[in-house]
Design a protein around this motif. Structure first.
Motif, PDB file in Angstrom:
ATOM      1  N   CYS A  25       0.788  -1.228   0.000  1.00 57.63           N
ATOM      2  CA  CYS A  25       0.000   0.000   0.000  1.00 57.63           C
ATOM      3  C   CYS A  25       0.825   1.285   0.000  1.00 57.63           C
ATOM      4  CB  CYS A  25      -0.946  -0.002   1.200  1.00 57.63           C
ATOM      5  SG  CYS A  25      -2.267  -1.220   1.012  1.00 57.63           S
ATOM      6  N   THR A  26       0.111   2.359  -0.256  1.00 60.82           N
ATOM      7  CA  THR A  26       0.677   3.707  -0.338  1.00 60.82           C
ATOM      8  C   THR A  26       1.153   4.228   1.003  1.00 60.82           C
ATOM      9  OG1 THR A  26      -1.586   4.514  -0.129  1.00 60.82           O
ATOM     10  CG2 THR A  26      -0.680   4.384  -2.350  1.00 60.82           C
ATOM     11  N   ASP A  27       0.847   3.547   2.092  1.00 62.46           N
ATOM     12  CA  ASP A  27       1.300   3.954   3.427  1.00 62.46           C
ATOM     13  C   ASP A  27       2.822   4.062   3.480  1.00 62.46           C
ATOM     14  OD1 ASP A  27      -1.215   2.466   3.416  1.00 62.46           O
ATOM     15  OD2 ASP A  27      -1.247   2.856   5.568  1.00 62.46           O
ATOM     16  N   ASN A  28       3.506   3.354   2.603  1.00 61.22           N
ATOM     17  CA  ASN A  28       4.968   3.344   2.575  1.00 61.22           C
ATOM     18  C   ASN A  28       5.564   4.560   1.877  1.00 61.22           C
ATOM     19  OD1 ASN A  28       5.156   0.691   3.819  1.00 61.22           O
ATOM     20  ND2 ASN A  28       4.270  -0.043   1.904  1.00 61.22           N
ATOM     21  N   TYR A  29       4.740   5.482   1.413  1.00 61.84           N
ATOM     22  CA  TYR A  29       5.190   6.665   0.680  1.00 61.84           C
ATOM     23  C   TYR A  29       4.694   7.919   1.382  1.00 61.84           C
ATOM     24  CZ  TYR A  29       6.179   3.207  -2.841  1.00 61.84           C
ATOM     25  OH  TYR A  29       6.670   2.106  -3.491  1.00 61.84           O
ATOM     26  N   ASP A  30       5.359   9.028   1.123  1.00 65.62           N
ATOM     27  CA  ASP A  30       4.934  10.314   1.691  1.00 65.62           C
ATOM     28  C   ASP A  30       3.764  10.851   0.878  1.00 65.62           C
ATOM     29  OD1 ASP A  30       6.845  10.328   3.665  1.00 65.62           O
ATOM     30  OD2 ASP A  30       8.318  11.400   2.449  1.00 65.62           O
ATOM     31  N   ALA A  38      -0.254   0.717  -4.010  1.00 66.81           N
ATOM     32  CA  ALA A  38       0.746   1.640  -4.544  1.00 66.81           C
ATOM     33  C   ALA A  38       1.105   1.258  -5.980  1.00 66.81           C
ATOM     34  CB  ALA A  38       2.000   1.616  -3.677  1.00 66.81           C
ATOM     35  N   THR A  39       1.286   2.256  -6.818  1.00 65.43           N
ATOM     36  CA  THR A  39       1.632   2.025  -8.220  1.00 65.43           C
ATOM     37  C   THR A  39       2.904   1.191  -8.381  1.00 65.43           C
ATOM     38  OG1 THR A  39       0.499   4.053  -8.867  1.00 65.43           O
ATOM     39  CG2 THR A  39       2.113   3.169 -10.427  1.00 65.43           C
ATOM     40  N   PRO A  40       3.974   1.454  -7.604  1.00 60.32           N
ATOM     41  CA  PRO A  40       5.168   0.605  -7.775  1.00 60.32           C
ATOM     42  C   PRO A  40       4.891  -0.878  -7.523  1.00 60.32           C
ATOM     43  CG  PRO A  40       5.737   2.580  -6.555  1.00 60.32           C
ATOM     44  CD  PRO A  40       4.234   2.559  -6.683  1.00 60.32           C
TER      45      PRO A  40
END
Length: 150
Positions: A25-30, A38-40
């Protein structure tokens, strides 16, 4: 020279499925979005599907490596949903393969694009990587020697 058409064919494909976990998930990004795919990670799954569509069919001494990605992530997917990725070969040339990629969850399409992979000899790539690492070590050692002589 390897004739890829002896091992691969247009339309050859693979499908992978993943349940979105917290580490995906996007939680790993700012950013301000939490618990969304998350896109990656979606790109990672797209690459995995592409590898599954190609590599099992190549002779053991060959593998595919990524050359380019043109992918659009079009819709959010929440934690716990299942993502399906379909990679299908659309073009085979002398040295590379182009795949059409589609991704969807229980609500519909979430992404699409094109991924190109080169077909290489594993030993050649590993030898080249080892040589680059060796040259870097020499460069770093020379810089240390310069620094010590100042």
């Amino acid at each position: 020279m390897l004739n890829l058409n002896e091992f691969l064919s247009i339309g050859q494909n693979a499908i992978t499925r993943q349940v979105v976990q917290q580490e995906d998930c996007t939680d790993n990004y700012d950013n301000d979005f939490k618990s969304l795919l998350a896109t990656p990670r979606l790109l990672h799954w797209m690459i995995d599907a592409s590898i599954h569509a190609i590599d099992p069919y190549l002779p053991d001494e060959y593998a595919s490596i990524g050359l380019s990605v043109d992918f659009v992530h079009t819709a959010p997917t929440s934690l716990g949903m299942t993502v399906t990725v379909h990679a299908s070969i659309v073009t085979i040339t002398e040295h590379d393969v182009t795949l059409d990629i589609k991704a969807w969850d229980e609500q519909g399409i979430i992404g699409h694009g094109v991924h190109k992979r080169a077909i290489v000899m594993k030993k050649s790539v590993l030898d080249k990587a080892a040589e680059r690492a060796r040259l870097l070590m020499i460069k770093q050692a020379n810089e240390q020697i310069k620094d010590m002589s100042r």
